[in-house]
Scaffold this motif. Structure first.
Motif, PDB file in Angstrom:
ATOM      1  N   ASN A   1       0.823  -1.211   0.000  1.00 54.40           N
ATOM      2  CA  ASN A   1       0.000   0.000   0.000  1.00 54.40           C
ATOM      3  C   ASN A   1       0.856   1.261   0.000  1.00 54.40           C
ATOM      4  O   ASN A   1       0.540   2.238  -0.683  1.00 54.40           O
ATOM      5  CB  ASN A   1      -0.943   0.001   1.205  1.00 54.40           C
ATOM      6  CG  ASN A   1      -2.045  -1.018   1.080  1.00 54.40           C
ATOM      7  OD1 ASN A   1      -2.369  -1.475  -0.018  1.00 54.40           O
ATOM      8  ND2 ASN A   1      -2.645  -1.397   2.198  1.00 54.40           N
ATOM      9  N   ILE A   2       1.950   1.248   0.784  1.00 53.40           N
ATOM     10  CA  ILE A   2       2.848   2.403   0.778  1.00 53.40           C
ATOM     11  C   ILE A   2       3.482   2.565  -0.600  1.00 53.40           C
ATOM     12  O   ILE A   2       3.605   3.676  -1.119  1.00 53.40           O
ATOM     13  CB  ILE A   2       3.934   2.261   1.864  1.00 53.40           C
ATOM     14  CG1 ILE A   2       3.308   2.297   3.252  1.00 53.40           C
ATOM     15  CG2 ILE A   2       4.970   3.385   1.726  1.00 53.40           C
ATOM     16  CD1 ILE A   2       4.297   2.047   4.378  1.00 53.40           C
ATOM     17  N   ASN A   3       3.870   1.441  -1.205  1.00 56.44           N
ATOM     18  CA  ASN A   3       4.477   1.507  -2.527  1.00 56.44           C
ATOM     19  C   ASN A   3       3.499   2.064  -3.558  1.00 56.44           C
ATOM     20  O   ASN A   3       3.877   2.874  -4.418  1.00 56.44           O
ATOM     21  CB  ASN A   3       4.957   0.126  -2.954  1.00 56.44           C
ATOM     22  CG  ASN A   3       5.757   0.171  -4.244  1.00 56.44           C
ATOM     23  OD1 ASN A   3       6.817   0.784  -4.306  1.00 56.44           O
ATOM     24  ND2 ASN A   3       5.230  -0.454  -5.290  1.00 56.44           N
TER      25      ASN A   3
ATOM     26  N   ASN B   1       9.860  13.310  -5.384  1.00 55.02           N
ATOM     27  CA  ASN B   1      11.137  13.006  -6.003  1.00 55.02           C
ATOM     28  C   ASN B   1      12.157  12.903  -4.878  1.00 55.02           C
ATOM     29  O   ASN B   1      12.554  13.910  -4.296  1.00 55.02           O
ATOM     30  CB  ASN B   1      11.524  14.138  -6.966  1.00 55.02           C
ATOM     31  CG  ASN B   1      12.655  13.770  -7.894  1.00 55.02           C
ATOM     32  OD1 ASN B   1      12.409  13.266  -8.983  1.00 55.02           O
ATOM     33  ND2 ASN B   1      13.889  14.036  -7.498  1.00 55.02           N
ATOM     34  N   GLY B   2      12.536  11.674  -4.489  1.00 57.30           N
ATOM     35  CA  GLY B   2      13.449  11.541  -3.369  1.00 57.30           C
ATOM     36  C   GLY B   2      13.483  10.136  -2.812  1.00 57.30           C
ATOM     37  O   GLY B   2      13.294   9.160  -3.546  1.00 57.30           O
ATOM     38  N   THR B   3      13.723  10.002  -1.509  1.00 58.14           N
ATOM     39  CA  THR B   3      13.829   8.693  -0.866  1.00 58.14           C
ATOM     40  C   THR B   3      12.929   8.646   0.370  1.00 58.14           C
ATOM     41  O   THR B   3      12.586   9.670   0.956  1.00 58.14           O
ATOM     42  CB  THR B   3      15.272   8.382  -0.435  1.00 58.14           C
ATOM     43  OG1 THR B   3      15.727   9.414   0.445  1.00 58.14           O
ATOM     44  CG2 THR B   3      16.189   8.305  -1.637  1.00 58.14           C
ATOM     45  N   ILE B   4      12.594   7.425   0.770  1.00 56.57           N
ATOM     46  CA  ILE B   4      11.718   7.230   1.920  1.00 56.57           C
ATOM     47  C   ILE B   4      12.101   5.947   2.643  1.00 56.57           C
ATOM     48  O   ILE B   4      12.507   4.959   2.010  1.00 56.57           O
ATOM     49  CB  ILE B   4      10.231   7.180   1.473  1.00 56.57           C
ATOM     50  CG1 ILE B   4       9.313   6.866   2.682  1.00 56.57           C
ATOM     51  CG2 ILE B   4      10.019   6.181   0.355  1.00 56.57           C
ATOM     52  CD1 ILE B   4       7.838   6.966   2.354  1.00 56.57           C
TER      53      ILE B   4
ATOM     54  N   GLN C   1      12.230  -3.531  12.363  1.00 53.01           N
ATOM     55  CA  GLN C   1      11.981  -4.002  11.001  1.00 53.01           C
ATOM     56  C   GLN C   1      11.724  -2.839  10.052  1.00 53.01           C
ATOM     57  O   GLN C   1      10.825  -2.020  10.279  1.00 53.01           O
ATOM     58  CB  GLN C   1      10.770  -4.941  10.979  1.00 53.01           C
ATOM     59  CG  GLN C   1      10.428  -5.459   9.584  1.00 53.01           C
ATOM     60  CD  GLN C   1       9.150  -6.280   9.569  1.00 53.01           C
ATOM     61  OE1 GLN C   1       8.468  -6.393  10.592  1.00 53.01           O
ATOM     62  NE2 GLN C   1       8.826  -6.849   8.425  1.00 53.01           N
ATOM     63  N   ILE C   2      12.515  -2.747   8.989  1.00 47.36           N
ATOM     64  CA  ILE C   2      12.248  -1.776   7.940  1.00 47.36           C
ATOM     65  C   ILE C   2      11.093  -2.308   7.092  1.00 47.36           C
ATOM     66  O   ILE C   2      11.221  -3.336   6.420  1.00 47.36           O
ATOM     67  CB  ILE C   2      13.495  -1.514   7.070  1.00 47.36           C
ATOM     68  CG1 ILE C   2      14.575  -0.820   7.895  1.00 47.36           C
ATOM     69  CG2 ILE C   2      13.140  -0.655   5.856  1.00 47.36           C
ATOM     70  CD1 ILE C   2      15.871  -0.563   7.149  1.00 47.36           C
ATOM     71  N   ILE C   3       9.977  -1.629   7.140  1.00 45.79           N
ATOM     72  CA  ILE C   3       8.790  -2.047   6.396  1.00 45.79           C
ATOM     73  C   ILE C   3       8.898  -1.670   4.933  1.00 45.79           C
ATOM     74  O   ILE C   3       8.512  -2.427   4.040  1.00 45.79           O
ATOM     75  CB  ILE C   3       7.528  -1.396   7.003  1.00 45.79           C
ATOM     76  CG1 ILE C   3       7.342  -1.817   8.456  1.00 45.79           C
ATOM     77  CG2 ILE C   3       6.282  -1.757   6.195  1.00 45.79           C
ATOM     78  CD1 ILE C   3       6.202  -1.095   9.141  1.00 45.79           C
ATOM     79  N   TYR C   4       9.447  -0.475   4.700  1.00 46.22           N
ATOM     80  CA  TYR C   4       9.480   0.022   3.317  1.00 46.22           C
ATOM     81  C   TYR C   4      10.654   0.970   3.150  1.00 46.22           C
ATOM     82  O   TYR C   4      10.925   1.816   4.008  1.00 46.22           O
ATOM     83  CB  TYR C   4       8.178   0.756   2.993  1.00 46.22           C
ATOM     84  CG  TYR C   4       8.082   1.218   1.554  1.00 46.22           C
ATOM     85  CD1 TYR C   4       7.747   0.318   0.541  1.00 46.22           C
ATOM     86  CD2 TYR C   4       8.323   2.540   1.213  1.00 46.22           C
ATOM     87  CE1 TYR C   4       7.668   0.741  -0.775  1.00 46.22           C
ATOM     88  CE2 TYR C   4       8.246   2.966  -0.101  1.00 46.22           C
ATOM     89  CZ  TYR C   4       7.920   2.060  -1.090  1.00 46.22           C
ATOM     90  OH  TYR C   4       7.833   2.474  -2.405  1.00 46.22           O
ATOM     91  N   GLU C   5      11.346   0.836   2.034  1.00 45.84           N
ATOM     92  CA  GLU C   5      12.450   1.731   1.679  1.00 45.84           C
ATOM     93  C   GLU C   5      12.560   1.774   0.169  1.00 45.84           C
ATOM     94  O   GLU C   5      12.595   0.735  -0.495  1.00 45.84           O
ATOM     95  CB  GLU C   5      13.762   1.248   2.297  1.00 45.84           C
ATOM     96  CG  GLU C   5      14.947   2.171   2.024  1.00 45.84           C
ATOM     97  CD  GLU C   5      16.229   1.655   2.627  1.00 45.84           C
ATOM     98  OE1 GLU C   5      17.175   2.436   2.812  1.00 45.84           O
ATOM     99  OE2 GLU C   5      16.307   0.427   2.902  1.00 45.84           O
TER     100      GLU C   5
ATOM    101  N   LEU D   1      23.661  17.457   5.509  1.00 48.00           N
ATOM    102  CA  LEU D   1      23.468  16.603   4.340  1.00 48.00           C
ATOM    103  C   LEU D   1      23.502  15.153   4.813  1.00 48.00           C
ATOM    104  O   LEU D   1      24.447  14.741   5.497  1.00 48.00           O
ATOM    105  CB  LEU D   1      24.589  16.844   3.324  1.00 48.00           C
ATOM    106  CG  LEU D   1      24.518  16.072   2.002  1.00 48.00           C
ATOM    107  CD1 LEU D   1      23.466  16.691   1.080  1.00 48.00           C
ATOM    108  CD2 LEU D   1      25.884  16.083   1.304  1.00 48.00           C
ATOM    109  N   THR D   2      22.484  14.349   4.451  1.00 43.26           N
ATOM    110  CA  THR D   2      22.432  12.999   4.994  1.00 43.26           C
ATOM    111  C   THR D   2      21.545  12.090   4.145  1.00 43.26           C
ATOM    112  O   THR D   2      21.029  12.484   3.102  1.00 43.26           O
ATOM    113  CB  THR D   2      21.927  13.041   6.455  1.00 43.26           C
ATOM    114  OG1 THR D   2      22.070  11.756   7.042  1.00 43.26           O
ATOM    115  CG2 THR D   2      20.474  13.483   6.540  1.00 43.26           C
ATOM    116  N   THR D   3      21.374  10.858   4.619  1.00 48.10           N
ATOM    117  CA  THR D   3      20.565   9.838   3.938  1.00 48.10           C
ATOM    118  C   THR D   3      19.472   9.330   4.876  1.00 48.10           C
ATOM    119  O   THR D   3      19.520   9.547   6.088  1.00 48.10           O
ATOM    120  CB  THR D   3      21.437   8.642   3.530  1.00 48.10           C
ATOM    121  OG1 THR D   3      21.887   7.969   4.731  1.00 48.10           O
ATOM    122  CG2 THR D   3      22.649   9.079   2.722  1.00 48.10           C
ATOM    123  N   VAL D   4      18.516   8.596   4.315  1.00 42.40           N
ATOM    124  CA  VAL D   4      17.456   8.030   5.163  1.00 42.40           C
ATOM    125  C   VAL D   4      18.027   6.999   6.135  1.00 42.40           C
ATOM    126  O   VAL D   4      17.581   6.918   7.281  1.00 42.40           O
ATOM    127  CB  VAL D   4      16.322   7.403   4.316  1.00 42.40           C
ATOM    128  CG1 VAL D   4      15.490   8.473   3.628  1.00 42.40           C
ATOM    129  CG2 VAL D   4      16.843   6.375   3.311  1.00 42.40           C
TER     130      VAL D   4
END
Length: 454
Positions: free
Chosen positions: A26-28, A41-44, A51-55, A252-255
Motif C-alpha cells: 500500500n505504501i508503494n 522526487n526523493g527517498t523514503i 523491522q524496515i517495512i518500506y524503503e 546533508l544525509t541519507t534516510v
C-alpha cells in the motif's frame, strides 16, 4: 501442549508477515502515484520496531544527466538539522560546558545586540527568545545570504539587527536562535561546528554518510536540489551560502543515517543523560503544536488510541525533509525530497504524505493523489501561451487522474497576475473558472477586484 503453542506462534508470525506485506504494497502504491504525478522526487524509509517495512527511491538525483535517486542518495534536510543542533547543545550541557540558563552574552561576548544579557540558551532552544529573525536584515534574502562569513564576521552581521525585541512574546519560530546555538557550541569547545557534530554525534552513531554541508564540497552521492516554478517548470534553486544556515539547516544525509539517528534519540540514548533526553522530548512551548528542544510534539487520536508523535520537517531551496516518530509503536517515517515547489498549485507537503502513511500502517482510509489541472495549465501558459492552456483544459477535465476546484483556479489567476504580471492571462483564467464555478464567491470577488483595479 507444546505443539499447540508452536502452531499458534507460527500462525502469529505468518499473520504478521502478511500484515507487513500489505502495508509495504500500500505504501508503494501511494508513493509510486506521488512520483508518477510529479509530487515526489526523493527517498523514503518506514520502520516499525527493528523491522524496515518500506524503503525506496524515486525520481532523479540529477536532471541534466538523468541520474536516478537511490536509497543512499544524500539530501540537505533544512530545519530538521535543528534537532541535531539541539542535541549537540544538550550534550555540552551534560558535560558542564553550557548552562541552559546562561545568556548569549556569557558565551558570545562579541554579541552586542538586543537580548545579549537576557536571552538564555533555553529560550533559543524553544523559540521563545523574542529575537528578530535573519530576514529582517537589510538586503539579506537578496544579496547577503550569498556571502561567506566566518563566525566572527557572522556575529558582526547579526549585530546590525535593530528590530523590536519582545522576550515575553512566547513561541515564535526563529532561525537566528539556532545559528546562535551553533556559535555558542563553537565558543565553548573551540571547534568548528561541523567538526563538533562529526566528533560528538555522526561518528559515534556510525553516520558515515552525514556531514555539515559546505557549498564547495563534492559528493558523488549527493542528489541535486531543484525547484518547480509555475511557468518555467524545474529550475536550479538560488544560491545560499551554507555558513548562513550552520545551526538551522545545513546537514546533508541519507534516510539510513537518519534511521541511526532516530535509534539513538528514541531508543539507545547513549550520548547524554536520560534526564536530558526526557527534557528534549518534553513540551516547553506551544504554537500549533508543542515544541521541545528541536522537535515538534503532538498527540493524534487514531483507532481510539492517543498516539504521541514527535517530528520535525525541513525546507531549504531545492530540498524538503520530514522525520516522524510515533512513540507508542516505535514507528519511524523518514522522507527526503530534492524538489521544492515555488507555487502553491499542486503542492503536497511531506506532512500530508506522512499522515497518509500513518493511515496505512493503522489500517485507516487513505487516498491516492491526482494531478493539479491548474498547475499543468500554468506550465503550458509559460511554454506556449494561454490559448493552448485553455484548449488543453477540456482534455484535463475529462481525465480522472486530474482535479480542479475553485481554490486552485483562483490561485492560478492570482499567481499569474501577482508573480508574473500576466494580467490578460489571469483574466482569461478567471473567465474560464467562472464558467465552471459561476456561484463561487471567491472567484467572483477576485475577478471583480482585478476588473475594478483596471
Amino acid at each position: 501442549m507444546k505443539a499447540k503453542y508452536f502452531t499458534i506462534i507460527i500462525l502469529l508470525l505468518f499473520l504478521n508477515s502478511v500484515y507487513s506485506q500489505a502495508i509495504k504494497e500500500n505504501i508503494n502504491e501511494l508513493m509510486t502515484e506521488y512520483s508518477n504525478n510529479e509530487k515526489f522526487n526523493g527517498t523514503i524509509l518506514v520502520k516499525k520496531g527493528n523491522q524496515i517495512i518500506y524503503e525506496d527511491a524515486f525520481g532523479l538525483a540529477n536532471r541534466e544527466w538523468d541520474l536516478k535517486n537511490e536509497t543512499d542518495s544524500k539530501f540537505l534536510i533544512g530545519s530538521l538539522s535543528k534537532s541535531f543542533t539541539a542535541l549537540i547543545t544538550l550534550i555540552l550541557v551534560d558535560e558542564g560546558l553550557i548552562d541552559l540558563n546562561g545568556t548569549i552574552g556569557v558565551y558570545i561576548p562579541d554579541y552586542k545586540n538586543i537580548g545579549r544579557d537576557k536571552v538564555t540558551v533555553y529560550q533559543l532552544l524553544t523559540h521563545t527568545s523574542g529575537l528578530p529573525d535573519l530576514g529582517q536584515l537589510n538586503d539579506f534574502s537578496k544579496k547577503r545570504i550569498r556571502w561567506i562569513y566566518n563566525s566572527g564576521q557572522y556575529i558582526e552581521l547579526i549585530n546590525e539587527l535593530d528590530s523590536i525585541y519582545n522576550q515575553n512574546e512566547g513561541f515564535k519560530y526563529n532561525n537566528l536562535g539556532y545559528n546562535l546555538l551553533a556559535l555558542i557550541c563553537e565558543k565553548v569547545t573551540n571547534m568548528e561546528f561541523g567538526e563538533l557534530l562529526n566528533f560528538k554525534i555522526f561518528t559515534p552513531l556510525g553516520m558515515t554518510n552525514t556531514s555539515l554541508d559546505k557549498n564547495l564540497d563534492i559528493d558523488k552521492k549527493r542528489a541535486d536540489g531543484y525547484e518547480w516554478h509555475l511557468l518555467e517548470g524545474y529550475m536550479h534553486p538560488s544560491y545560499i551560502e551554507n555558513c548562513q544556515i550552520k545551526g538551522l539547516g545545513g546537514i546533508l544525509t541519507t534516510v539510513r543515517d537518519l534511521d541511526l539517528y532516530g535509534e539513538e534519540c528514541f531508543e539507545k540514548q547513549k550520548l547524554m543523560s536520560d534526564s536530558l533526553y526526557k527534557e528534549m522530548f518534553t513540551p516547553h512551548a506551544n504554537s500549533w503544536q508543542n515544541y521541545g528542544y528541536g522537535w515538534w510534539i503532538t498527540d493524534r487520536k487514531i483507532n481510539n488510541d492517543s498516539l504521541r508523535i514527535i517530528n520535525h520537517g525541513g525546507s531549504i531551496d531545492g530540498y524538503k525533509s520530514y522525520f516522524t516518530r510515533v512513540v507508542n509503536d516505535s514507528l519511524t517515517i523518514i522522507i527526503l525530497r530534492n524538489s521544492y515547489m515555488r507555487t502553491e498549485l499542486g503542492n503536497i507537503d511531506l506532512y500530508h504524505i506522512t499522515n497518509q502513511i500513518i493511515n496505512i500502517v493503522y489500517n485507516k482510509k487513505y487516498s491516492l493523489p491526482q494531478k493539479s489541472i491548474a498547475c499543468e495549465m500554468g506550465y503550458i501558459i509559460g511554454q506556449v501561451g494561454i490559448d493552448k492552456a485553455i484548449e488543453k483544459y477540456a482534455d484535463f477535465k475529462d481525465n480522472a487522474n486530474y482535479y480542479i476546484n475553485e481554490y486552485e483556479f483562483n490561485q492560478l489567476g492570482k499567481e499569474l497576475l501577482e508573480n508574473y504580471g500576466l494580467a490578460e492571462a489571469s483574466k482569461e483564467i478567471y473567465e474560464l473558472a467562472l464558467n465552471e464555478f459561476p456561484n463561487s464567491f471567491l472567484l467572483n470577488f477576485s475577478f471583480g477586484t482585478i476588473l475594478y483595479v483596471d
